[in-house]
Design a protein around this motif. Structure first.
Motif, mmCIF file in Angstrom:
data_model
loop_
_atom_site.group_PDB
_atom_site.id
_atom_site.type_symbol
_atom_site.label_atom_id
_atom_site.label_comp_id
_atom_site.label_asym_id
_atom_site.label_seq_id
_atom_site.Cartn_x
_atom_site.Cartn_y
_atom_site.Cartn_z
ATOM 1 N N LYS A 232 -10.367 6.000 -3.239
ATOM 2 C CA LYS A 232 -10.835 4.935 -2.362
ATOM 3 C C LYS A 232 -12.259 5.241 -1.868
ATOM 4 N N ASN A 233 -12.461 6.473 -1.469
ATOM 5 C CA ASN A 233 -13.781 6.834 -0.953
ATOM 6 C C ASN A 233 -14.852 6.765 -2.029
ATOM 7 N N GLN A 234 -14.515 7.177 -3.243
ATOM 8 C CA GLN A 234 -15.499 7.096 -4.330
ATOM 9 C C GLN A 234 -15.859 5.637 -4.625
ATOM 10 N N CYS B 224 -6.169 -1.852 11.159
ATOM 11 C CA CYS B 224 -7.545 -2.247 11.481
ATOM 12 C C CYS B 224 -8.479 -1.090 11.218
ATOM 13 N N ASP B 225 -9.757 -1.293 11.479
ATOM 14 C CA ASP B 225 -10.748 -0.235 11.237
ATOM 15 C C ASP B 225 -11.428 0.181 12.530
ATOM 16 N N ASP C 119 -9.360 -4.011 4.212
ATOM 17 C CA ASP C 119 -9.421 -3.509 5.579
ATOM 18 C C ASP C 119 -9.513 -4.712 6.524
ATOM 19 N N ASP D 180 0.813 -1.220 0.000
ATOM 20 C CA ASP D 180 0.000 0.000 0.000
ATOM 21 C C ASP D 180 0.847 1.271 0.000
ATOM 22 N N GLU E 115 -10.771 16.166 1.551
ATOM 23 C CA GLU E 115 -12.179 15.980 1.906
ATOM 24 C C GLU E 115 -12.333 16.098 3.418
ATOM 25 N N ASP F 61 -18.106 4.526 -1.774
ATOM 26 C CA ASP F 61 -19.448 5.126 -1.885
ATOM 27 C C ASP F 61 -20.256 4.430 -2.976
ATOM 28 N N ARG G 54 -0.467 9.552 4.918
ATOM 29 C CA ARG G 54 -0.041 8.528 3.961
ATOM 30 C C ARG G 54 -0.266 8.948 2.513
ATOM 31 N N ARG H 223 -14.004 14.415 5.392
ATOM 32 C CA ARG H 223 -14.061 13.132 6.101
ATOM 33 C C ARG H 223 -12.708 12.434 6.189
#
Lengths: 780, 161
Positions: free
Chosen positions: A122-124, B40-41, A285, A27, B18, A127, B28, B20
């Motif tokens: 990533k967010n798009q 982790c989340d 994740d 990553d 953004e 979503d 990063r 959020r």
């Protein structure tokens, strides 16, 4: 040994980048124009996919593509394979259902991918995945092995009637029946080996690129075996031809088996990169890891052991139900068979063994190799049985083991394995001394007066590592060979690059392998680089698992080094006008024995490349390679003894002491070996006390985060007292056996034996949570 | 989108992200400081621990807005040139790491632990304080050794100042 040679506690070369934040995991790799993939996953454990409506998602901001199982089928991408053929008792091949990368018709476990959204960010992607509408028709699910084989159970795959993948056996049933017929005592125990989530701290990840000009693919991925990944992706999945695919496994944040396998996500990223014409990145994740990483263990077993009147073992009978989850993962079939039942003789001289294993599909995530892979299950079963036997026969658990130890080597067990060497008495003695076994009774009494229940538990494990030779594993059904390769490139200035087909994801190859070079050629480790994890650099290799890196990979390096040394000696003999047989290496120099004539290693290297004065007919250069195929497994073994205190009021277990006495053969870097043992022991203790991947009856995973799945934390485990006994492995040039899995193989039985000793019952399954222990105390 | 101004490893930075966005992703993905990891989340593993205004914080649990105006130190900002922080050196010298993935967060947490406890650290305290950092490789044995070793080195360094 020298300060950097074999046996030296050299601090790790690779550490500097990790402690300064310069490690480079998948990553962390940045490429221009990368898109991000997010998978749409099934919320159901078993359902028919009636339709996938991607229209809304495709219109979301930043979306590049939404792909489903339909496109996978259209592009003729192959189904995932299982690379080890097992035959049932009746000779029939194992029965498997198709395992598609994106399920086109039926989903069989919660978290199975049905579609992927590829977007600019990533967010798009995340979503838009929410906007993919999948219509499911729910089907009944089954998660428990015994329920899955019961009449009327939901059926997962039409190819595997009754959800049975195979009904396999090993050993001589008639001989075992005969042994039980003659027995003075029989000990029987039912055991559950709990399902575990591997949880390498770095989640799985992939970054795929397609170069249209060269028709060439590059895949950065979290792999323990990048060449195997390339082979499988090419030969079976039809995504990229092997010579047009580069697989790079850079720094990888732990594996423990879970990163051996090729998963749907990595396949899809690679396939999609060409399809969308952009690099595709996917980083899982933690919840995805819990849902989709191949789990470990998950056995339900019954063990019966027959003893004669002198407490010698006459026979062992084992029946195991192994849960494979919903699909057969890459090496899953081998785990509860040839990696499990072949170790059921343990450290003991058992004349007759018969094991039956039923491999079963359920609506859970796939199960495959996890640290130890089959051997922890065998060791746990056997060592719980021995401890239970000692209690039933009213003999000391150490003495019962000692009486039944194998003491003559080589020893052929009734379950394939031929142990080459060992000294089980030595490790038992070392562990008993270290824990002051003689003083235990007094300590137990003192604890009793303080209201605590004190217990002590033994575990005398053996494992088979460096799985080999290739011819033998091939005859047992393996689809691959299990040799290793090495290439040593000596540069004209005398620095060295060592290319290995094994892979480090924490094991410290960059240090240990350098020590091999330093030891033999006298070249300082700072002048040696270890190259691994890139199929464009290393020609081929089988990767790292099964504690094989040093025993197999290191032996390949030794073999290549022998060739380097032989050629170098020819050059030196020629230049110094001496006999080749008189050339020795001392302090990094080649020397004519008994004279003061020397030639520095760097000068030999330079001479090889200038080629101005080489022996007649010698090719220039100094580069050699080797493939090493072991003649046998290696057999690390040892004794772990654990002393615990249980609070009868809460059921909580605390460690008083944990000692380990391991025989790994020769230790190249004892510091690294100890670190491997610490980590393994903690995983074994985690299994014994804390960890459990739990599905409810509908197939929902209840432990899909670190909030719910109890990982061992720093205050859950003790500091360890480690000892080593040594018998050199005769099967490889280094005399090494492997140390990566021992702790995880041996620890769990020691812990449960100690707790059951403390609370006075043999009925306790892992994980021994305070709740379970409290109830066991009160049921006893 | 929002503009975040903060100091990272001693340098003032201004980033449009953004709303959020989490601090860890700002570090990063926008600043290319990839030494801070996401394991982790649920704010459990601690691979993402950085220092925000001198305190250890899980950067996966802080929105960038909360980090606006703060001073952040990441694993990349610890060493002074070739001079490792005593905690970094102790992790190397005691083999306190294997795969290295949890290591940056461990080191950042450990420095905070030593700072808060001064010279009064013992094994039990270190183990208790490390509860928010998960390691799957080392079994914690050598991490605990590293932290105790570094505590001695850091206290010596402080005494010398």
């Amino acid at each position: 040994m020298g300060i950097e040679g074999i046996g030296a506690r050299v601090t790790r070369k690779e550490d500097r980048r990790f402690i300064t934040g310069k490690g480079r995991y998948v990553d962390d790799v940045k490429v221009y124009g990368a898109t991000h993939a997010h998978f749409v996953r099934s919320p159901h454990a078993h359902a028919r996919v009636k339709g996938i409506d991607t229209a809304a998602a495709e219109k979301m901001p930043g979306v590049v593509a939404v792909l489903t199982g339909r496109e996978i089928v259209d592009d003729k991408v192959g189904n995932l394979i299982c690379g080890w053929m097992i035959h049932s008792k009746d000779g029939s091949p194992m029965k498997m259902g198709a395992y598609p990368a994106l399920a086109p018709e039926v989903v069989r476990y919660v978290g199975q991918a049905v579609a992927v959204v590829i977007a600019e960010t990533k967010n798009q992607a995340r979503d838009a995945a929410e906007a993919v509408v999948v219509t499911y028709e729910e089907l009944p699910a089954v998660v428990n092995v015994k329920a899955a084989i019961a009449p009327g159970a939901p059926q997962l795959h039409p190819e595997a009637p009754g959800n049975i993948v195979y009904d396999w056996s090993l050993g001589d049933e008639a001989a075992v029946n005969d042994a039980f017929g003659k027995a003075a005592n029989i000990v029987k125990l039912d055991l559950v080996n709990n399902r575990l989530a591997p949880n390498a701290m770095e989640p799985r990840a992939a970054l795929a690129q397609y170069d249209a000009a060269e028709e060439h693919f590059t895949l950065y991925t979290t792999s323990q075996n990048p060449h195997v990944a390339r082979l499988v992706l090419s030969a079976f999945y039809n995504i990229a031809p092997e010579h047009k695919l580069r697989v790079i496994a850079p720094d990888v944040g732990g594996g423990f088996g879970s990163k051996i396998f090729i998963y749907p996500e990595e396949m899809v990223a690679l396939w999609a990169a060409k399809r969308v014409g952009r690099p595709v990145r996917w980083t899982g994740d933690r919840t995805e890891a819990f849902l989709t990483d191949a789990n470990g263990r998950d056995h339900v077993s019954t063990a019966e052991m027959a003893f004669d009147k002198d407490n010698r073992i006459l026979g062992l009978r084992v029946k195991t139900y192994a849960n494979f989850g919903a699909y057969m993962s890459l090496f899953s079939s081998s785990v509860p068979t040839y990696l499990y039942a072949t170790l059921l003789s343990g450290q003991y001289d058992i004349p007759a063994i018969y094991a039956e294993v039923l491999g079963v599909y359920t609506n859970t995530s796939p199960v495959d190799a996890y640290r130890g892979a089959g051997r922890p299950e065998a060791s746990y079963l056997l060592e719980r049985t021995m401890e239970t036997a000692a209690r039933q026969l009213k003999v000391d658990p150490g003495e019962l083991r000692r009486k039944n130890f194998i003491t003559q080597f080589p020893h052929q067990t009734p379950v394939i394995m031929a142990y080459d060497t060992g000294d089980f008495v030595a490790s038992l003695d070392a562990a008993m001394k270290a824990i002051d076994y003689a003083g235990f009774a007094a300590r137990k009494e003192k604890a009793r007066k303080e209201g605590k229940l004190r217990g002590i538990g033994f575990s005398c494990y053996i494992e088979a590592c460096g799985i080999a030779p290739s011819k033998a594993v091939g005859s047992l059904g393996a689809g691959v060979g299990l040799w290793e390769s090495a290439e040593i490139r000596v540069n004209p200035v005398g620095t060295i690059e060592v290319l290995t087909g094994s892979h480090s994801h924490g094991q410290g190859h960059e240090t240990t392998f350098c020590q091999l070079i330093a030891d033999r050629l006298g070249v300082p480790i700072e002048q040696v680089s270890i190259v691994h994890g890139d199929t464009d650099k290393v020609q081929f290799g089988m990767g790292t698992y099964g504690s094989r890196s040093l025993a197999v990979g290191g032996s390949a390096i030794v073999k290549a080094m022998e060739k380097i040394e032989a050629k170098a000696k020819k050059i030196v003999a020629h230049q110094l006008e001496a006999s080749e047989d008189d050339i020795v290496i001392e302090n990094g120099e080649f020397k004519v024995a008994g004279t003061d004539k020397t030639m520095a290693f760097a000068n030999v290297a330079l001479a090889a490349y200038t080629a101005h004065n080489l022996p007649d007919g010698m090719e220039p250069g100094l580069k050699e390679s080797a493939f090493y195929d072991p003649s046998n497994f290696t057999f690390p073994a040892g004794t772990y003894i654990c002393e615990v205190e249980v609070d009868p009021g809460t059921g909580k277990t605390s460690f008083v002491n944990f000692v380990a006495a391991d025989d790994f053969g020769r230790l190249v870097n004892p510091m690294i070996v100890e670190g491997q043992v610490h980590g393994g022991l903690t995983q074994g203790i985690g299994q014994a006390l804390l960890e459990h991947a739990v599905y409810d009856d509908s197939g929902q995973l209840l432990t899909a985060s670190f909030m719910d799945y109890a990982m061992p934390r720093a205050d859950d485990v003790p500091s360890y007292d480690l000892h080593h006994t040594t018998t050199l492995c005769p099967g490889n040039p280094l005399g090494v056996k492997g140390c990566g899995e021992a702790g995880a193989i041996g620890a769990s039985a020691a812990v449960i034996n100690a707790i059951t000793d403390a609370i006075g019952t043999n009925k306790l399954d892992m994980p021994a949570t305070p709740d379970r222990v409290w109830h066991a105390i009160h049921a006893a | 989108m929002t503009t975040i101004n903060l100091t990272v490893n001693g340098k003032a930075v201004s980033v449009d992200v953004e709303d959020r966005t989490l601090l860890v992703h700002l570090l990063r993905d926008h600043l290319n400081l990839t030494g801070t990891h996401v394991g982790c989340d649920t704010s459990q593993c601690g691979a993402c621990v950085v220092h925000v205004d001198g305190r250890a914080v899980k950067s996966c649990t802080m929105l960038v807005g909360e980090a606006d105006g703060t001073s952040v130190t990441t694993i990349e900002g610890l060493a002074q040139g070739d001079q490792l922080h005593p905690m970094q050196a102790a992790f190397r010298d005691n083999h306190g790491l294997q795969c290295g993935f949890c290591t940056p967060g461990m080191i950042m947490s450990a420095i905070d632990i030593v700072k808060r406890h001064g010279g009064k650290l013992d094994e039990a305290t270190v183990r208790h304080e490390l509860e928010g950092n998960i390691c799957r490789c080392t079994g914690y044995h050598n991490i605990v050794k590293s932290v105790l070793d570094a505590a001695g080195r850091m206290n010596l360094a402080n005494a010398a100042e």
